[in-house]
Enzyme design. Structure first.
Site, PDB file in Angstrom:
ATOM      1  N   HIS A 109      23.999  32.025  33.138  1.00 34.64           N
ATOM      2  CA  HIS A 109      23.718  32.654  34.429  1.00 34.64           C
ATOM      3  C   HIS A 109      23.533  34.164  34.194  1.00 34.64           C
ATOM      4  O   HIS A 109      24.130  35.009  34.846  1.00 34.64           O
ATOM      5  CB  HIS A 109      24.877  32.405  35.404  1.00 34.64           C
ATOM      6  N   THR A 145      18.439  32.951  37.301  1.00 36.10           N
ATOM      7  CA  THR A 145      19.666  33.561  37.824  1.00 36.10           C
ATOM      8  C   THR A 145      19.361  34.387  39.066  1.00 36.10           C
ATOM      9  O   THR A 145      18.481  35.261  39.048  1.00 36.10           O
ATOM     10  CB  THR A 145      20.279  34.487  36.749  1.00 36.10           C
ATOM     11  N   GLU A 146      20.086  34.124  40.162  1.00 38.98           N
ATOM     12  CA  GLU A 146      19.944  34.855  41.427  1.00 38.98           C
ATOM     13  C   GLU A 146      18.500  34.872  41.931  1.00 38.98           C
ATOM     14  O   GLU A 146      18.083  35.798  42.621  1.00 38.98           O
ATOM     15  CB  GLU A 146      20.457  36.295  41.271  1.00 38.98           C
ATOM     16  N   LEU A 147      17.735  33.838  41.578  1.00 43.06           N
ATOM     17  CA  LEU A 147      16.319  33.710  41.960  1.00 43.06           C
ATOM     18  C   LEU A 147      15.474  34.883  41.493  1.00 43.06           C
ATOM     19  O   LEU A 147      14.436  35.195  42.087  1.00 43.06           O
ATOM     20  CB  LEU A 147      16.170  33.536  43.480  1.00 43.06           C
ATOM     21  N   TRP A 298      17.335  37.231  45.387  1.00 44.92           N
ATOM     22  CA  TRP A 298      17.707  36.854  46.753  1.00 44.92           C
ATOM     23  C   TRP A 298      18.869  37.698  47.286  1.00 44.92           C
ATOM     24  O   TRP A 298      19.473  37.349  48.293  1.00 44.92           O
ATOM     25  CB  TRP A 298      18.013  35.357  46.832  1.00 44.92           C
TER      26      TRP A 298
END
Length: 472
Positions: A109, A145-147, A298
């Site tokens: 991640h 990761t985190e879009l 995001w």
């Protein structure tokens, strides 16, 4: 006909223990095992496990019409295997229904996509191998990761064989366009993009139990009517959220599980279906292309990467971490590589964030630090010890250029060895085939019968005796 694409993220970092300056060089174990276990147990019991059973019930009651997708980081999977193995079993049940798709992401991640393409590719492979080992499926759609997404990332993702990628429907990218369509990348047209509908997703994630919200209470009937009333030509509503929304961020007492259970019934009544990302990509055609020259995510109103790399503290830690990336990849120390994964997790950089977020209460929910500066100091102490261990194997006196040259030489030698091994194997096979052919040919050649020497001598004597009688 409209379709809903549900996607849930599951990730928990290995949180670091309080690591002092005087621990550097003396203590090489960095993790707060008690805190990690306690948090994972709590969230699993409140959210992950009951949510899994709820989704399984929804799938069965709808005769397989409800569908969803999951992205679970490799680091979260490690902790779930250790602390909550029953979750892995319940996840297998969900996947067996054929209505749940597993998505690809980085194992740690991490933010490797912003710094180190080789590390990025390595982590995706490691993650997908882990998913295949545990669940018997290989992810086909990627979710970073985190879009986090950009044109550069699109090129890397496409090169790895993915046909689709999930990201944020950022307003500053879309402009007047709607996120409720399938798009494709401008730089890699064959890569299709599914964009999060932030407004509708956040109605569930952040506003569902908010008494001050003008739309409270949110019922399944009302929610499905909103989706039904969107413009008829809009194809898809992407509902992307953290899985702990179900039971943790929105507690059981809020009615979140009852809300979810009712969705398929009201969706069917309004002609709305559910689809997995792979189904969306295979069934729908992109309506246009999107270019994203700078990374988006995001997080917060800016939808950029400033949540992780927006201040001096974060950037110093980030640069120092990846300064030893090549050295770590060279080593064979399993423990060192494991720590390398755990230290790359994006959460460590998020804890150092000094800016204000509209949803900051959610993002800081599990932070073990009181201030970003405490997070930075603790992380840098750990990272200093980690780098000491790395340099013990590859001294700092070796310049990066020299190290890169050494790495290139080693890789070239490995390629040559592999090529020679293939040639040797081929030569051995040819030699074996030739020997077999020769043996077969010899077996087919007829052999002359052997003559007994004794019989031959007797015959000669008879011939000689007969000749003498004739002369007389």
């Amino acid at each position: 006909m409209k379709t809903i694409c549900f996607y849930f993220q599951i990730h928990q970092p290995f949180r670091l223990k309080r690591y002092r300056f005087f621990d550097i060089g003396n203590d090489h174990y960095y993790y707060d095992d008690f805190n990690n276990e306690e948090i994972m147990h709590r969230i699993a019991q409140r959210s992950y496990i009951p949510a899994n059973y709820t989704l399984l019930e929804m799938i069965k009651n709808s005769n397989g019409k409800f569908k969803a997708a999951f992205s679970i980081s490799g680091i979260a999977l490690e902790q779930l295997e250790i602390y909550v193995p029953e979750f892995i079993d319940s996840m297998k049940e969900l996947i067996k229904t054929g209505c749940v798709e597993m998505l690809s992401e980085t194992y740690a991640h991490s933010l490797a996509s912003l710094k180190d393409p080789e590390e990025f590719a390595n982590q995706i492979k490691a993650h997908d191998d882990k998913i295949e080992t545990l669940f018997g499926v290989r992810p086909k759609v990627f979710r970073n990761t985190e879009l986090i997404y950009s044109d550069d990332i699109a090129s890397m993702v496409s090169a790895l064989g993915f046909k689709g990628c999930i990201t944020e429907g950022a307003k500053h990218i879309l402009g007047w366009k709607s996120p409720n369509y399938l798009y494709n990348s401008t730089v890699v047209p064959k890569l299709k993009l599914l964009l999060k509908n932030s407004k509708v997703s956040d109605d569930i994630t952040f506003r569902f139990s908010n008494y001050d919200w003008s739309e409270y209470p949110l019922t399944a009937d009302k929610f499905m009517r909103w989706i039904h009333d969107t413009p008829e030509e809009e194809q898809i509503i992407n509902l992307f959220m953290n899985y702990e929304t179900l039971g943790e961020l929105q507690p059981r007492e809020s009615g979140i599980f009852e809300f979810m259970r009712a969705l398929p019934r009201f969706a069917e009544g309004m002609g709305i279906t559910f689809s997995t990302p792979s189904e969306v990509i295979s069934k729908l055609k992109p309506v246009g292309s999107l270019s994203m020259p700078y990374p988006i995510s995001w997080a917060d109103e800016e939808r950029d990467t400033s949540a992780w790399l927006g201040n001096v503290l974060q950037n110093e830690a980030f640069e120092k971490l990846y300064s030893v990336a090549e050295r770590v990849r060279l080593c064979d120390d399993r423990r060192l590589k494991q720590d390398w994964n755990y230290l790359q997790t994006s959460d460590h950089f998020y804890y150092m964030c000094t800016k204000h977020f509209s949803d900051g209460a959610v993002h800081s929910h599990y932070s073990p630090y009181e201030t970003p500066y405490e997070a930075f100091t603790n992380y840098m102490n750990v990272l200093s010890d980690f780098i000491v261990r790395v340099e013990a194997q590859y001294p700092a006196s070796i310049e990066n250029e020299e190290l890169n040259s050494l790495i290139t030489t080693i890789r070239n030698q490995a390629s040559e060895i592999e090529l020679l091994q293939k040639e040797l194997k081929s030569a051995k096979a040819e030699k074996k085939a030739a020997a077999l052919a020769k043996k077969t040919a010899q077996a087919k050649i007829p052999t002359k019968p052997k003559t007994d020497n004794t019989d031959k001598k007797v015959q000669e004597k008879k011939t000689s005796s007969s000749s003498k009688k004739t002369k007389k």
